[in-house]
Design an enzyme around this catalytic site. Structure first.
Site, mmCIF file in Angstrom:
data_model
loop_
_atom_site.group_PDB
_atom_site.id
_atom_site.type_symbol
_atom_site.label_atom_id
_atom_site.label_comp_id
_atom_site.label_asym_id
_atom_site.label_seq_id
_atom_site.Cartn_x
_atom_site.Cartn_y
_atom_site.Cartn_z
ATOM 1 C CG HIS A 7 -34.463 -18.420 40.487
ATOM 2 N ND1 HIS A 7 -34.647 -19.267 39.424
ATOM 3 C CD2 HIS A 7 -34.781 -17.185 40.026
ATOM 4 C CE1 HIS A 7 -35.047 -18.572 38.369
ATOM 5 N NE2 HIS A 7 -35.159 -17.300 38.710
ATOM 6 C CG HIS A 79 -38.099 -12.833 38.871
ATOM 7 N ND1 HIS A 79 -37.124 -12.102 38.221
ATOM 8 C CD2 HIS A 79 -37.711 -14.138 38.759
ATOM 9 C CE1 HIS A 79 -36.204 -12.933 37.732
ATOM 10 N NE2 HIS A 79 -36.528 -14.180 38.058
ATOM 11 C CD GLU A 130 -37.689 -17.091 35.594
ATOM 12 O OE1 GLU A 130 -37.160 -16.679 36.644
ATOM 13 O OE2 GLU A 130 -37.047 -17.375 34.578
HETATM 14 CO CO CO Z 1 -35.403 -15.867 37.264
#
Ligand code: CO
Length: 134
Positions: A7, A79, A130
């Site tokens: 994502h 992020h 991440e």
């Molecule tokens: Co995230």
């Protein structure tokens, strides 16, 4: 090591307003809000077919996205999340190459019930990264 893009996360000051933009203006499939007190955020996921957009709103005191929103009051890209097969071996390999892992360095359970880690943006072309164990 690096798997697919899981994502792209966008920090927003108003989750309901941002959800409405994606649902009503862009016509996307938007999840119900999910509170993640351990991460200091409430999240909504937007399904884009090949990936997801994660909308993040601060939750509680000392949210990790509070200072980002002070600098970017109308919100902004926060992020990128990439999948890895084995998060502990990915972390050890990155640490051995000098990359900084945020927090205590141990994976936490993320929004999808899977272990996640965050990597310092200064080590990754100015982008907070991440990692999520797929
Ligand atoms: Co995230």
């Amino acid at each position: 090591m690096l798997g697919r893009l899981n994502h792209v996360a966008i920090a927003v000051p108003d989750l309901a307003a941002a959800s409405a933009i994606y649902r009503d203006t862009l016509g996307a499939k938007v999840s119900a809000p999910q509170a993640l007190p351990e991460h200091g955020v409430t999240v909504v996921f937007v399904d884009t077919g090949n990936s997801k957009i994660e909308l993040l709103e601060p939750l509680g005191e000392g949210s990790p996205i509070a200072s980002f929103l002070e600098k970017n009051p109308s919100g902004g890209m926060h992020h990128l999340c990439y999948e890895v097969d084995d998060i502990v071996s990915a972390r050890d390999r990155l640490k051995a190459s000098g990359a900084r892992v945020l927090g205590d360095g141990n994976p936490k359970i993320g929004a999808h019930g899977k272990p996640v880690l965050f990597l310092h943006p200064k080590d990754f072309a100015g982008t907070l990264v991440e990692l999520e164990q797929a």
